[in-house]
Enzyme design. Structure first.
Site, mmCIF file in Angstrom:
data_model
loop_
_atom_site.group_PDB
_atom_site.id
_atom_site.type_symbol
_atom_site.label_atom_id
_atom_site.label_comp_id
_atom_site.label_asym_id
_atom_site.label_seq_id
_atom_site.Cartn_x
_atom_site.Cartn_y
_atom_site.Cartn_z
ATOM 1 N N ASP A 178 16.474 27.039 50.438
ATOM 2 C CA ASP A 178 16.301 27.351 51.860
ATOM 3 C C ASP A 178 17.371 27.513 52.679
ATOM 4 O O ASP A 178 17.401 28.521 53.622
ATOM 5 C CB ASP A 178 15.560 25.926 52.658
ATOM 6 C CG ASP A 178 14.248 25.848 52.064
ATOM 7 O OD1 ASP A 178 13.323 26.569 51.659
ATOM 8 O OD2 ASP A 178 13.808 24.748 52.085
ATOM 9 N N LYS A 210 23.835 24.899 45.862
ATOM 10 C CA LYS A 210 23.985 23.473 45.611
ATOM 11 C C LYS A 210 22.643 22.878 45.453
ATOM 12 O O LYS A 210 21.439 23.289 46.227
ATOM 13 C CB LYS A 210 24.801 23.044 46.974
ATOM 14 C CG LYS A 210 24.774 21.493 47.167
ATOM 15 C CD LYS A 210 24.095 21.249 48.350
ATOM 16 C CE LYS A 210 22.642 21.356 48.671
ATOM 17 N NZ LYS A 210 21.894 20.535 49.845
ATOM 18 N N GLY A 232 20.879 18.052 51.181
ATOM 19 C CA GLY A 232 21.071 16.881 50.463
ATOM 20 C C GLY A 232 22.403 16.671 50.006
ATOM 21 O O GLY A 232 22.667 18.078 49.336
ATOM 22 N N ARG A 236 20.205 18.850 58.009
ATOM 23 C CA ARG A 236 19.142 19.720 57.657
ATOM 24 C C ARG A 236 18.539 20.796 58.554
ATOM 25 O O ARG A 236 17.302 21.126 58.416
ATOM 26 C CB ARG A 236 18.020 18.875 56.890
ATOM 27 C CG ARG A 236 18.147 18.315 55.810
ATOM 28 C CD ARG A 236 16.950 17.656 54.881
ATOM 29 N NE ARG A 236 17.190 16.916 53.759
ATOM 30 C CZ ARG A 236 17.426 17.496 52.606
ATOM 31 N NH1 ARG A 236 17.306 18.700 52.562
ATOM 32 N NH2 ARG A 236 17.739 16.669 51.344
HETATM 33 P P1 FBP Z 1 18.572 19.700 48.717
HETATM 34 O O1 FBP Z 1 17.427 20.418 47.910
HETATM 35 O O2 FBP Z 1 18.801 19.798 50.232
HETATM 36 O O3 FBP Z 1 19.594 19.488 47.879
HETATM 37 O O4 FBP Z 1 18.022 18.102 48.704
HETATM 38 C C1 FBP Z 1 17.591 17.653 47.276
HETATM 39 C C2 FBP Z 1 16.933 16.363 47.506
HETATM 40 O O5 FBP Z 1 18.159 15.257 47.135
HETATM 41 C C3 FBP Z 1 15.622 16.249 46.877
HETATM 42 O O6 FBP Z 1 15.680 15.775 45.578
HETATM 43 C C4 FBP Z 1 14.976 14.924 47.802
HETATM 44 O O7 FBP Z 1 13.617 14.988 47.711
HETATM 45 C C5 FBP Z 1 15.612 15.321 48.894
HETATM 46 O O8 FBP Z 1 16.777 16.085 48.984
HETATM 47 C C6 FBP Z 1 15.778 13.979 49.952
HETATM 48 O O9 FBP Z 1 15.974 14.308 51.221
HETATM 49 P P2 FBP Z 1 16.860 13.310 52.215
HETATM 50 O O10 FBP Z 1 18.108 13.130 51.876
HETATM 51 O O11 FBP Z 1 16.499 14.077 53.388
HETATM 52 O O12 FBP Z 1 16.156 11.867 51.995
#
Ligand code: FBP
Length: 552
Positions: A176, A202, A81, A145
């Site tokens: 991850d 991050k 994200g 991802r």
């Molecule tokens: P990361 O852990 O990859 O930084 O992402 C966090 C996040 O923003 C979460 O807070 C949220 O649940 C998720 O990504 C949403 O994912 P997507 O962008 O795939 O909708």
């Protein structure tokens, strides 16, 4: 028409601050090794999985007048994200390797981790990076991802990296992605591939932190953005006095964002998932708690208020957690068959037969919309996509039902009109605050120093960050030292442990000491928008969480 906003234009001139050791010495530094490390999980198992990386020391940097920085060819990936400041990590990395030698080159792999496997890349030049400095977003090279965890992927990546003469890969990601960075680093070391792997912490969620890593970047800006919006809603609620606002706040798992926003804006109620888990609360008990406050406020003729709901709540309610665990296992074990079922009814019937009696009861008691959301595709790491589960609406429904019953019994005389909100994507690409702009630039620059030191399997660390940037301490922490073993996708896997809200630490305690007062009264604060120009007390302030955590 202007091609960039007035703010972007002015903000481009901002020169991020660096820790003094890097600001004054550039790449004329050497790595100073600390003592050897172990890991936070079962060390025997983890040592077996990472025989080459296990036990490496933490490092910091010291000036070294005799250092002879050489050119470096480096690749970089943005993973997962978006989080404010990613562009500055890349800018810092670029400036760091260029400070070592103007012959250094930086390649950005496009669209996240898949870019390095498929060989999609772009050389990042000074002219190209210029327009991205101090801006939010990950659009400089895009993110994705895809998880890198298979040997075939590592080998494909190796071929791509070697063909470009790249000596180090920097993976900017969450827990991850950094876990996978460790797997790649181990594989490259074991197979003799001359490629270092460095991770950068991050995630807006703020759950990638520990004794060595102060905070993941992006948390600061995202929280400040949500706190601004929440503060505005508090003001609106207190002006109109007619709505209860239920605000779901992003944060896949931990409630750090909800807690920080609560500390900044002081709304009436904030649910903290970790407390729900600790107290083994049921969904019904959570609703009871909300109803208690709503009824008490109604008795004072206050039919309005603000409730913060952490995005990950659903997975922390023990009965729902058990259900999700079982669903994950069934959906992983019977993935092919499950996917072949065309209708939601068929899928729901299928899983219901396989669930334990308790979980089947919980599943059946949830509204259809939530059942459906629980059966949606997992993310590539096997996680439920909690951002798509409308917990705030679930709570509004359940609270309304209960208040209706109470009204019929004469136990509640107020009126309940609710509005739901979800703040998540609004904050992930905000222009980085001064803290994130400086922190990210320093992380990138320190990443270059780790590469120069020949290290692999490290996460960049910048510590002492509640002090002015000059006193920050850049260094590196072995990725393996943050590892434990957890159940994922129905199997036991090594993972970097997520940092959940610590109920014994100062941020939660500070909140808990005041929440009853905030519940009944309007102690709302208005944090306002992030300030980029003005007094340091406003512009350079960290989050309250970080300040409380680091307070001696
Ligand atoms: P990361 O852990 O990859 O930084 O992402 C966090 C996040 O923003 C979460 O807070 C949220 O649940 C998720 O990504 C949403 O994912 P997507 O962008 O795939 O909708």
């Amino acid at each position: 028409m202007a091609t960039v906003s007035a703010l972007t234009k002015e903000r481009a001139k901002y020169q991020p601050k660096l820790p003094s050791v890097l600001a004054s010495a550039g790449m004329k530094v050497k790595a100073v090794k600390g003592g050897p490390t172990t890991c936070i999980g079962p060390s025997g198992e983890i040592r077996k999985l990472f025989p080459h990386l296990f036990g490496a020391p933490t490092v910091t940097f010291a000036r070294d007048a005799k250092a002879k920085p050489a050119a470096m060819n480096v690749g970089v990936i943005l993973s997962g994200g978006q989080a404010p400041g990613g562009h500055n990590v890349i800018a810092g990395l670029f400036d760091g390797i260029k400070a070592a030698s103007q012959k250094s080159r930086l390649y950005g792999f496009l669209g996240g981790p898949s870019g390095v496997v498929d060989g999609r890349y772009k050389e990042l030049t000074a002219a190209f990076i210029k327009d991205y400095r101090n801006t939010g977003g990950f659009d400089i090279i895009g993110s994705g991802r895809t998880k890198l965890e298979k040997v075939e992927q590592f080998e494909k990546a190796r071929a791509v990296l070697e063909s470009l003469g790249i000596q180090a890969l920097v993976i900017i990601g969450g827990d991850d992605s950094n876990t996978n960075a460790a797997l790649i680093a181990e594989h490259f070391t074991q197979t003799g591939a001359p490629i270092q792997v460095i991770g950068v912490p991050k995630t807006i969620d703020g759950d990638l932190k520990n004794d060595q890593i102060a905070i993941s970047f992006g948390f600061d800006t995202a929280c400040k953005t949500y706190a601004e919006l929440t503060g505005n809603i508090c003001r609106d609620a207190n002006s109109a006095k007619k709505y209860w606002h239920f605000i779901k706040l992003m944060g896949r798992s931990a409630s750090h964002i909800a807690l920080e926003v609560a500390l900044q804006a002081q709304p009436n109620v904030t649910i903290i998932s970790e407390e729900v888990a600790e107290k083994k609360m049921t969904l019904k008990q959570i609703v009871d708690d909300l109803v208690r406050v709503i009824v008490k406020r109604a008795e004072q003729k206050k039919n309005f208020g603000i409730v913060l709901v952490p995005e990950g709540l659903i997975e922390f309610i023990p009965e729902v957690k058990q259900l999700i665990g079982e669903l994950n296992d069934i959906m992983a074990r019977e993935a092919g068959y499950f996917k072949s079922l065309q209708s939601y009814d068929d899928q729901s019937q299928f899983v219901n037969q396989k669930l334990s009696r308790d979980s089947s009861y919980v599943f059946s008691s949830l509204p259809f919309s939530i059942q459906r959301q629980l059966l949606m595709d997992r993310d590539p790491h096997g996680n439920v996509q909690v951002s798509k589960i409308e917990t705030e609406k679930l709570l509004i429904d359940m609270v309304s039902d209960r208040l209706r019953e109470m009204k019929a019994q004469g136990a509640y005389k107020g009126s309940f009109s609710a509005q739901n909100h979800f703040f998540g994507y609004e904050g992930r690409c905000a222009a980085p605050s001064n803290f994130d702009a400086d922190y990210c630039y320093s992380l990138g620059y320190a990443g270059a120093a780790l590469i120069q030191a020949g290290l692999t399997g490290y996460m960049v660390s910048v510590r002492n960050v509640t002090k002015p940037a000059a006193a920050w301490v850049p260094g590196g922490v072995p990725l393996v030292s943050m590892m434990t073993i957890e159940r994922r996708h129905g199997a036991h896997k090594p993972v970097i442990r997520k940092a959940l809200v610590d109920l014994d630490a100062k941020p939660f305690k500070t909140f808990a000491a005041q929440r009853e007062e905030w519940a009944m009264n309007e102690r709302y604060l208005n944090p306002g928008p992030i300030q980029y120009f003005g007094p340091a007390s406003v512009c350079d302030a960290t989050t309250i969480t970080l300040a409380l955590e680091q307070k001696k």
